[in-house]
Write a protein that holds these residues in place. Structure first.
Motif, mmCIF file in Angstrom:
data_model
loop_
_atom_site.group_PDB
_atom_site.id
_atom_site.type_symbol
_atom_site.label_atom_id
_atom_site.label_comp_id
_atom_site.label_asym_id
_atom_site.label_seq_id
_atom_site.Cartn_x
_atom_site.Cartn_y
_atom_site.Cartn_z
ATOM 1 N N ASP A 99 0.827 -1.205 0.000
ATOM 2 C CA ASP A 99 0.000 0.000 0.000
ATOM 3 C C ASP A 99 0.859 1.251 0.000
ATOM 4 O O ASP A 99 2.065 1.215 0.283
ATOM 5 N N SER A 101 -0.477 4.504 1.632
ATOM 6 C CA SER A 101 -1.651 5.144 2.240
ATOM 7 C C SER A 101 -1.230 6.206 3.246
ATOM 8 O O SER A 101 -0.579 5.906 4.242
ATOM 9 N N ASN A 107 -8.289 5.997 9.775
ATOM 10 C CA ASN A 107 -7.929 5.099 8.673
ATOM 11 C C ASN A 107 -7.450 3.730 9.153
ATOM 12 O O ASN A 107 -7.778 2.702 8.562
ATOM 13 N N LYS A 108 -6.645 3.745 10.224
ATOM 14 C CA LYS A 108 -6.070 2.488 10.705
ATOM 15 C C LYS A 108 -7.159 1.516 11.151
ATOM 16 O O LYS A 108 -7.110 0.324 10.839
ATOM 17 N N ARG A 111 -9.014 0.159 8.125
ATOM 18 C CA ARG A 111 -8.173 -0.839 7.454
ATOM 19 C C ARG A 111 -8.137 -2.148 8.248
ATOM 20 O O ARG A 111 -8.250 -3.235 7.678
ATOM 21 N N ASP A 112 -7.978 -2.034 9.565
ATOM 22 C CA ASP A 112 -7.942 -3.235 10.403
ATOM 23 C C ASP A 112 -9.239 -4.031 10.296
ATOM 24 O O ASP A 112 -9.215 -5.263 10.173
ATOM 25 N N LEU A 114 -11.383 -4.073 7.860
ATOM 26 C CA LEU A 114 -11.495 -4.644 6.512
ATOM 27 C C LEU A 114 -10.580 -5.858 6.336
ATOM 28 O O LEU A 114 -11.017 -6.929 5.888
ATOM 29 N N LEU A 115 -9.303 -5.707 6.703
ATOM 30 C CA LEU A 115 -8.344 -6.787 6.475
ATOM 31 C C LEU A 115 -8.527 -7.936 7.461
ATOM 32 O O LEU A 115 -8.275 -9.096 7.123
ATOM 33 N N TYR A 128 0.356 -6.866 5.453
ATOM 34 C CA TYR A 128 0.112 -5.535 4.895
ATOM 35 C C TYR A 128 1.358 -4.673 5.093
ATOM 36 O O TYR A 128 1.883 -4.565 6.208
ATOM 37 N N ASN A 130 3.028 -0.835 4.274
ATOM 38 C CA ASN A 130 2.785 0.553 3.877
ATOM 39 C C ASN A 130 4.093 1.333 3.969
ATOM 40 O O ASN A 130 5.018 0.942 4.699
#
Length: 199
Positions: A99, A101, A107-108, A111-112, A114-115, A128, A130
């Protein structure tokens, strides 16, 4: 069956529009990963060119430079697999996500969530990676937070790299699902903003 692989997470600072300096760092991290007997190294998205480079991305000379540097990286990949983009390794049963990002409040956690859900649904670990560093788009400056993360097959976080700091970290694929989840204290918004500005 989980294959035993030592995976390196290359959370590097990417300098937009400076593929020469980025590739110099990429090769350095590859060498360090090899010295630690890593089988795979994962870099952030757009590690060669940078993300916010404007019209430079359309210049023939710049494109050719990036292709040349990519070849240099390819020629250095003996005994190690190099990943720069999202990939699923079917044989080893894990997903890598590269990523680029920038930091933004909340955001974190998004993202957490979702993943974590994706790891549970697919029933395999997600790694992941970044980038860190400052990039600008016109008059707007973005700070990329890093926070590279490893999720086990149950969607639990078993490793998180420090935010806003360049680092090379390692994880053994076969041990991910047996490692204890990390416990993170919830940062208040003011502290998150301070950390983004401080770095």
């Amino acid at each position: 069956v989980v294959i035993n692989l030592k995976i390196a997470l290359a959370q590097i600072e990417v300098l937009p529009g400076h593929p020469d300096r980025n590739v110099e760092k990429i090769l350095k991290f590859i060498t360090e990963a090899k010295d630690q007997n890593a089988d795979v190294i994962i870099f952030p998205k757009n590690s060669i060119a940078g993300s916010m480079i404007g019209n430079v991305a359309n210049q023939t000379a710049f494109i050719n430079d990036c292709k040349s540097y990519a070849e240099e990286i390819i020629n250095s990949n003996d005994d190690i697999k190099i990943i720069f983009e999202n990939a699923v390794d079917e044989s080893a049963n894990f997903r890598s996500i590269s990523d680029s990002s920038p930091f933004a409040l909340g955001n974190k956690k998004i993202r957490d969530d979702l993943l974590s859900h994706q790891a549970k649904t697919e029933n395999h670990p997600i790694i992941y990676v970044n980038c860190v560093g400052v990039q600008n788009k016109g008059k707007t400056i973005y700070n990329f937070e890093g926070a590279s993360t490893v999720y086990n097959s149950s969607g639990e976080i078993i490793f998180r790299a420090k935010s806003f700091e360049e680092s090379l970290n390692f994880v053994d694929l076969e041990k991910i699902d047996s490692m204890s989840p990390i416990i993170e204290s919830e940062e208040i918004e003011a502290a998150e903003i301070y950390n983004a500005l401080y770095h």
